[in-house]
Design an enzyme around this catalytic site. Structure first.
Site, PDB file in Angstrom:
ATOM      1  N   SER A  12       0.857  -1.195   0.000  1.00 47.72           N
ATOM      2  CA  SER A  12       0.000   0.000   0.000  1.00 47.72           C
ATOM      3  C   SER A  12       0.886   1.237   0.000  1.00 47.72           C
ATOM      4  CB  SER A  12      -0.878   0.019   1.246  1.00 47.72           C
ATOM      5  OG  SER A  12      -1.353   1.337   1.442  1.00 47.72           O
ATOM      6  N   HIS A  37      -1.269  -1.368  -4.293  1.00 48.47           N
ATOM      7  CA  HIS A  37      -2.530  -0.994  -3.644  1.00 48.47           C
ATOM      8  C   HIS A  37      -2.538   0.511  -3.379  1.00 48.47           C
ATOM      9  CE1 HIS A  37      -6.058  -1.936  -1.083  1.00 48.47           C
ATOM     10  NE2 HIS A  37      -5.581  -1.024  -0.248  1.00 48.47           N
ATOM     11  N   ASP A  39      -4.595   3.697  -1.872  1.00 50.15           N
ATOM     12  CA  ASP A  39      -5.639   4.049  -0.902  1.00 50.15           C
ATOM     13  C   ASP A  39      -6.134   5.470  -1.110  1.00 50.15           C
ATOM     14  OD1 ASP A  39      -5.948   1.714   0.784  1.00 50.15           O
ATOM     15  OD2 ASP A  39      -3.889   2.063   1.428  1.00 50.15           O
ATOM     16  N   MET A  41      -8.674   8.309   0.134  1.00 55.71           N
ATOM     17  CA  MET A  41      -9.458   8.686   1.327  1.00 55.71           C
ATOM     18  C   MET A  41      -9.947  10.122   1.195  1.00 55.71           C
ATOM     19  SD  MET A  41      -7.097   7.167   4.344  1.00 55.71           S
ATOM     20  CE  MET A  41      -6.349   5.538   4.233  1.00 55.71           C
ATOM     21  N   HIS A  70      -8.375   1.282  -3.869  1.00 51.95           N
ATOM     22  CA  HIS A  70      -9.289   1.093  -2.733  1.00 51.95           C
ATOM     23  C   HIS A  70      -9.908   2.440  -2.386  1.00 51.95           C
ATOM     24  CE1 HIS A  70      -9.487  -0.037   1.856  1.00 51.95           C
ATOM     25  NE2 HIS A  70     -10.690   0.096   1.316  1.00 51.95           N
ATOM     26  N   MET A  72     -11.977   4.763  -0.267  1.00 51.28           N
ATOM     27  CA  MET A  72     -12.590   4.999   1.049  1.00 51.28           C
ATOM     28  C   MET A  72     -13.233   6.373   0.980  1.00 51.28           C
ATOM     29  SD  MET A  72      -9.493   3.305   3.207  1.00 51.28           S
ATOM     30  CE  MET A  72      -8.406   3.440   1.796  1.00 51.28           C
ATOM     31  N   MET A 141     -11.318  -5.644   5.621  1.00 55.78           N
ATOM     32  CA  MET A 141     -10.486  -4.710   6.390  1.00 55.78           C
ATOM     33  C   MET A 141     -10.194  -5.333   7.753  1.00 55.78           C
ATOM     34  SD  MET A 141      -9.994  -2.103   4.433  1.00 55.78           S
ATOM     35  CE  MET A 141      -9.022  -1.255   5.664  1.00 55.78           C
ATOM     36  N   ASP A 177      -6.655  -6.318   4.274  1.00 58.84           N
ATOM     37  CA  ASP A 177      -6.058  -4.986   4.307  1.00 58.84           C
ATOM     38  C   ASP A 177      -6.002  -4.448   5.734  1.00 58.84           C
ATOM     39  OD1 ASP A 177      -5.121  -2.496   3.673  1.00 58.84           O
ATOM     40  OD2 ASP A 177      -6.863  -1.869   2.504  1.00 58.84           O
TER      41      ASP A 177
END
Ligand code: DX5
Ligand code: ZN
Length: 234
Positions: A12, A37, A39, A41, A70, A72, A141, A177
């Site tokens: 990540s 990966h 992330d 957010m 991913h 979020m 998660m 994750d």
């Protein structure tokens, strides 16, 4: 992107140098990462902000393999097209991000990308039962999403076991994750996970100018997971 259940390590970039994403992606791939990966957010669905589609687009040329995005964020649907255009191979949305996850998964697949379904630690497996034929990946998660370097939540091992049984022969990856280390990776591999996301455990001790530590960390996590599997089969 052919399907297989071999163990895949997905560093990540939340734990990478944010001023140097391109070089960090190239470094982890050169050091043995299977997927990268990413992330995203929004400071709303989770209490932290990272970056959006423009950054994903900028790092895409630096990733040869799978770019695993991913999300979020909430809402998700208005941004799916932008992340698809940015070059994501897999786009994962959270089941908890809105009332219409079924529609969201349809929208992701409509872009031609693989659809991932991410589950917070408090979400049960019953919520997934009617979505199994709409997903290419389920992301469990094992921390509450928002930050790297948190402690692994052990109750998620049983969730992975249940999901693995529910998935049966479907070509659906189980991704883990949060809090993955050489100690926790074997627990998850044995429970049925095949994609292990790791941020702090991959990037610790290394840098783009000293990337060998990334390679050693990736190999150690992979070995721990694969040994647990051969132990199970023996
Ligand atoms: C957490 C992120 C994870 C995180 C994992 O919200 O989704 O991908 O970076 O970091 P570690 O491996 O440090 O727990
Ligand atoms: Zn993540």
């Amino acid at each position: 992107m052919p399907f297989d259940r071999r163990i895949k390590i997905a560093p990540s970039i939340l734990s990478a140098d944010f001023a140097n994403f391109g070089a960090e992606c190239r470094a982890v791939e050169a050091q043995g990462a299977d997927w990268v990966h990413v992330d995203v957010m929004d400071g709303h669905f989770v209490p932290n902000i990272t970056f959006g589609p423009a950054t994903c687009s900028a790092i895409r040329p630096h990733i040869k393999g799978v770019m695993d995005v991913h999300l979020m964020i909430a809402p998700v649907d208005p941004y799916i097209e932008a992340f698809a255009q940015a070059g994501a191979d897999i786009i994962s949305a959270h089941l908890e991000a809105g009332p219409h996850i079924h529609r969201t998964l349809q929208a992701i697949r409509a872009t031609g990308k693989k659809a991932g379904l991410a589950l917070n630690p408090g979400t049960g497996t019953d919520a997934v039962a009617h979505l199994l034929d709409m997903v290419d990946l389920i992301c469990v998660m094992t921390v509450n999403p928002g930050f790297g370097g948190q402690k692994f939540i052990h109750s998620q091992i049983e969730k992975v076991r249940q999901l693995r049984a529910m998935i049966g022969d479907r070509p659906v990856h189980i991704e883990i994750d949060g809090g993955i280390t050489t100690e926790t990776a074997p627990l998850m591999a044995r429970a049925g996970a095949d994609v292990l996301v790791a941020g702090s455990a991959v990037f610790k001790g290394g840098s783009v100018s000293a990337p060998e530590a990334y390679g050693a960390n990736i190999r150690a996590i992979r070995l721990a997971a694969e040994s647990a599997l051969s132990g199970t089969l023996a």
